[in-house]
Design a protein around this motif. Structure first.
Motif, PDB file in Angstrom:
ATOM      1  N   LEU A  22       0.859  -1.174   0.000  1.00 31.57           N
ATOM      2  CA  LEU A  22       0.000   0.000   0.000  1.00 31.57           C
ATOM      3  C   LEU A  22       0.892   1.219   0.000  1.00 31.57           C
ATOM      4  O   LEU A  22       2.048   1.164   0.411  1.00 31.57           O
ATOM      5  N   SER A  23       0.311   2.327  -0.432  1.00 30.15           N
ATOM      6  CA  SER A  23       1.080   3.559  -0.396  1.00 30.15           C
ATOM      7  C   SER A  23       0.325   4.578   0.453  1.00 30.15           C
ATOM      8  O   SER A  23      -0.909   4.671   0.378  1.00 30.15           O
ATOM      9  N   GLY A  24       1.052   5.293   1.306  1.00 24.49           N
ATOM     10  CA  GLY A  24       0.426   6.292   2.179  1.00 24.49           C
ATOM     11  C   GLY A  24      -0.710   5.683   2.989  1.00 24.49           C
ATOM     12  O   GLY A  24      -0.605   4.573   3.489  1.00 24.49           O
ATOM     13  N   ALA A  25      -1.807   6.423   3.066  1.00 21.66           N
ATOM     14  CA  ALA A  25      -2.930   5.985   3.914  1.00 21.66           C
ATOM     15  C   ALA A  25      -4.005   5.266   3.112  1.00 21.66           C
ATOM     16  O   ALA A  25      -5.186   5.304   3.465  1.00 21.66           O
ATOM     17  N   GLU A  26      -3.603   4.593   2.053  1.00 18.96           N
ATOM     18  CA  GLU A  26      -4.578   3.871   1.233  1.00 18.96           C
ATOM     19  C   GLU A  26      -5.383   2.877   2.075  1.00 18.96           C
ATOM     20  O   GLU A  26      -4.866   2.298   3.032  1.00 18.96           O
ATOM     21  N   THR A  27      -6.614   2.654   1.663  1.00 15.90           N
ATOM     22  CA  THR A  27      -7.457   1.645   2.298  1.00 15.90           C
ATOM     23  C   THR A  27      -7.534   0.435   1.372  1.00 15.90           C
ATOM     24  O   THR A  27      -7.781   0.580   0.172  1.00 15.90           O
ATOM     25  N   CYS A  28      -7.298  -0.735   1.950  1.00 17.88           N
ATOM     26  CA  CYS A  28      -7.284  -1.960   1.150  1.00 17.88           C
ATOM     27  C   CYS A  28      -8.355  -2.941   1.624  1.00 17.88           C
ATOM     28  O   CYS A  28      -8.390  -3.307   2.798  1.00 17.88           O
ATOM     29  N   ALA A  29      -9.225  -3.334   0.718  1.00 14.35           N
ATOM     30  CA  ALA A  29     -10.130  -4.462   0.985  1.00 14.35           C
ATOM     31  C   ALA A  29      -9.310  -5.713   0.724  1.00 14.35           C
ATOM     32  O   ALA A  29      -8.814  -5.910  -0.391  1.00 14.35           O
ATOM     33  N   SER A  30      -9.150  -6.558   1.738  1.00 13.47           N
ATOM     34  CA  SER A  30      -8.159  -7.632   1.630  1.00 13.47           C
ATOM     35  C   SER A  30      -8.708  -8.973   2.104  1.00 13.47           C
ATOM     36  O   SER A  30      -9.359  -9.058   3.147  1.00 13.47           O
ATOM     37  N   SER A  31      -8.392 -10.009   1.341  1.00 12.73           N
ATOM     38  CA  SER A  31      -8.822 -11.357   1.734  1.00 12.73           C
ATOM     39  C   SER A  31      -7.770 -12.036   2.612  1.00 12.73           C
ATOM     40  O   SER A  31      -7.856 -13.233   2.845  1.00 12.73           O
ATOM     41  N   SER A  32      -6.780 -11.268   3.092  1.00 11.11           N
ATOM     42  CA  SER A  32      -5.709 -11.852   3.904  1.00 11.11           C
ATOM     43  C   SER A  32      -6.155 -12.009   5.360  1.00 11.11           C
ATOM     44  O   SER A  32      -7.352 -11.999   5.646  1.00 11.11           O
ATOM     45  N   ASN A  33      -5.200 -12.123   6.275  1.00  8.59           N
ATOM     46  CA  ASN A  33      -5.553 -12.521   7.636  1.00  8.59           C
ATOM     47  C   ASN A  33      -5.167 -11.530   8.722  1.00  8.59           C
ATOM     48  O   ASN A  33      -5.523 -11.709   9.872  1.00  8.59           O
ATOM     49  N   ARG A  34      -4.371 -10.506   8.369  1.00  5.61           N
ATOM     50  CA  ARG A  34      -3.904  -9.581   9.413  1.00  5.61           C
ATOM     51  C   ARG A  34      -4.148  -8.145   8.983  1.00  5.61           C
ATOM     52  O   ARG A  34      -3.794  -7.767   7.851  1.00  5.61           O
ATOM     53  N   ASN A  35      -4.710  -7.367   9.899  1.00  4.03           N
ATOM     54  CA  ASN A  35      -4.956  -5.959   9.619  1.00  4.03           C
ATOM     55  C   ASN A  35      -4.147  -5.072  10.552  1.00  4.03           C
ATOM     56  O   ASN A  35      -4.542  -3.945  10.832  1.00  4.03           O
ATOM     57  N   PHE A  36      -3.022  -5.590  11.038  1.00  2.00           N
ATOM     58  CA  PHE A  36      -2.173  -4.801  11.932  1.00  2.00           C
ATOM     59  C   PHE A  36      -1.659  -3.568  11.190  1.00  2.00           C
ATOM     60  O   PHE A  36      -1.485  -3.598   9.970  1.00  2.00           O
ATOM     61  N   ARG A  37      -1.337  -2.520  11.953  1.00  2.00           N
ATOM     62  CA  ARG A  37      -0.753  -1.327  11.335  1.00  2.00           C
ATOM     63  C   ARG A  37       0.522  -1.698  10.585  1.00  2.00           C
ATOM     64  O   ARG A  37       1.381  -2.397  11.130  1.00  2.00           O
ATOM     65  N   GLY A  38       0.655  -1.234   9.390  1.00  2.00           N
ATOM     66  CA  GLY A  38       1.884  -1.446   8.624  1.00  2.00           C
ATOM     67  C   GLY A  38       1.970  -2.812   7.970  1.00  2.00           C
ATOM     68  O   GLY A  38       2.924  -3.101   7.249  1.00  2.00           O
ATOM     69  N   ARG A  39       1.009  -3.681   8.189  1.00  2.00           N
ATOM     70  CA  ARG A  39       1.108  -5.055   7.691  1.00  2.00           C
ATOM     71  C   ARG A  39       1.230  -5.103   6.168  1.00  2.00           C
ATOM     72  O   ARG A  39       1.891  -5.972   5.612  1.00  2.00           O
TER      73      ARG A  39
END
Ligand code: SF4
Length: 472
Positions: free
Chosen positions: A416-433
């Protein structure tokens, strides 16, 4: 009257150590390029070599590029890790599914698809989502670099036996609800630390009906609820999945294996240390609003007020809301997304790609959204291409990339770049992940990600008409 945990643990116990821990034999050690260079170096420093190289298999997934497979890779750090794993595997005669190999892929996707993962095994890997393999009735868990060294050197680990919590999933899944939603619902119910010290045994009629792909998604997320391992007792679904796979037994050995595997399931009257029920009928498609996987809400419900949460969770919730740019009472539905990621060891199997393709077929990704589809393995990629799924995604404007971990952890160029928001099928939403310290991750199912990509914002997948219908 024993559980699978008891049976498999006892069968792999070498001895009890003076510390009270168990010296546990590891049946299968899966390795990748990122958590092994140091471990092999430590082994070398001590003049040791792997004790059971035939029980070790390597793949490349974490840092590899998902664009060009050309060597040397553009990133010198990635190239060094790739080259080091190649050298170590070559030197110690360890099979390696390297860059471009027909069986390369995310370690937790390729183990099952090649039949390396089997019921009754103990499985370790330097990645916490090793819990995925528990779907087959294995005790599978992530380990750190020094433990990777220990397993390389001795094929054993010093371990404390966890307690067992049986989590019963009862009831039918509603339309648009997936195993990912069940996992998020469980973590929300039991807490991100609720499973610390426990192995989770998944049971109940909803688990009985699940496919192996669904069971893998659920077991994958065990660690997000604090449980280092989570498993499903092996049954006919397990055996049907494994039959004919490259490393599965065949001929008479197959029949013997099935009989053996069946005997390892928890006895009907076995007792767990704790037991709880997740009511599947009450679960809707979920989306995370915060910075841990327990901070989720049904797509059509308001984000909770931190004041109503248990005292220990309030401050974290307030911080998470601020970081994510949400307010309590607001809905996640309608949140603009910049990136849509369909991938990771949680949700990048063929069934996941099919579910997402059903949503995007005949549609276009919103003009402000960057969509990425990253198959979990080359085998998944090839199977998807045979079905024409790559055309569905590419026609819709998604990037169809090479298999790997990709934006799950952003170690390669997929960030991701900057403060982009990502809809993600992954498993972790930690900051910086996902590679940007200020990037925001919304976890959801692959179909929900696909719907968000098309709408350009979070939408309720249940309102999306599949196969060429309109995304509202
Ligand atoms: S996809 Fe993500 S969680 Fe899975 S193995 Fe790769 S980095 Fe780990």
């Amino acid at each position: 009257m024993a559980t699978l945990l008891d049976k498999v643990w006892n069968l792999h116990s070498v001895r009890r150590l003076a510390t009270g821990q168990t010296q546990l034999f590891i049946g299968l050690h899966l390795i990748h390029e990122v958590t092994t260079p140091q471990a092999f170096a430590m082994l070398r420093d001590r003049g040791l070599t792997p004790a059971f190289p035939e029980r070790i298999f390597g793949t490349m997934d974490h840092i590899i590029p998902t664009g060009s497979l050309k060597r040397p890779t553009a990133d010198p750090v990635a190239e060094a890790m790739i080259a080091t794993l190649e050298k170590n595997c070559h030197e110690h005669h360890i099979p390696l599914f390297g860059l471009g190999d027909a069986h390369q892929g995310i370690v937790h996707v390729i183990g099952p698809e090649m039949g390396l993962t089997q019921p009754g095994m103990t499985i370790a890997c330097g990645d916490s989502h090793t819990s995925t393999h528990g779907a087959f009735g294995a005790l599978a868990f992530g380990i750190g670099t020094s433990q990777v060294r220990d397993v390389l050197a001795s094929q054993c680990l010093a371990m404390d036996k966890p307690k067992l919590r049986r989590v019963r999933f009862e009831g039918e899944m509603g339309a648009g609800v997936t195993a990912k939603d069940l996992a998020l619902a469980m973590i929300r119910q039991l807490g991100v630390n609720g499973g610390v010290g426990f192995a989770y045994e998944y049971a109940g009629d909803a688990i009985d009906r699940m496919t192996m792909d669904e069971r893998m998604t659920l077991c994958n997320m065990s660690i997000e609820g604090g449980a280092r391992m989570g498993y499903v007792n092996p049954d006919e679904t397990t055996f049907a999945y494994l039959r004919g796979r490259a490393h599965a037994p065949s001929g008479e050995a197959w029949d013997r294996a099935v009989e053996w595997w069946r005997s390892l399931a928890s006895d009907a009257d076995s007792v767990a240390d704790d037991e709880c029920v997740v009511d599947v009928t009450r679960i809707a498609p979920l989306v995370t609003w915060g910075t841990n996987p327990g901070q989720s809400v049904a797509v059509n419900e308001p984000i909770p007020d931190p004041a109503g949460l248990p005292p220990g969770e309030r401050d974290a919730a307030l911080e998470a809301l601020q970081f994510m740019g949400f307010e309590s009472g607001q809905s996640v539905e309608g949140r603009r997304v910049d990136v849509a990621f369909i991938g990771s060891c949680t949700n990048a199997r063929l069934s996941d790609l099919r579910a997402a393709a059903d949503v995007v077929r005949g549609q276009r990704v919103a003009t402000h959204v960057r969509g990425l589809v990253v198959a979990g393995s080359r085998e998944v990629q090839r199977a998807a291409e045979r079905e024409g799924l790559h055309t569905v995604f590419e026609s819709a404007g998604f990037e169809w990339r090479e298999p790997g971990c990709s934006l799950c952890l952003g170690m390669n160029d997929d960030k991701l770049s900057g403060a982009e928001t990502c809809a993600s099928s992954s498993n972790r939403n930690f900051r910086g992940r996902q590679g940007s310290p200020t990037g925001r991750t919304l976890l959801m199912s692959p179909a929900m990600v696909a719907a968000a990509a098309v709408a350009g914002k979070v939408v309720d997948v249940r309102r999306v008409v599949p196969r060429g219908g309109a995304v509202q």
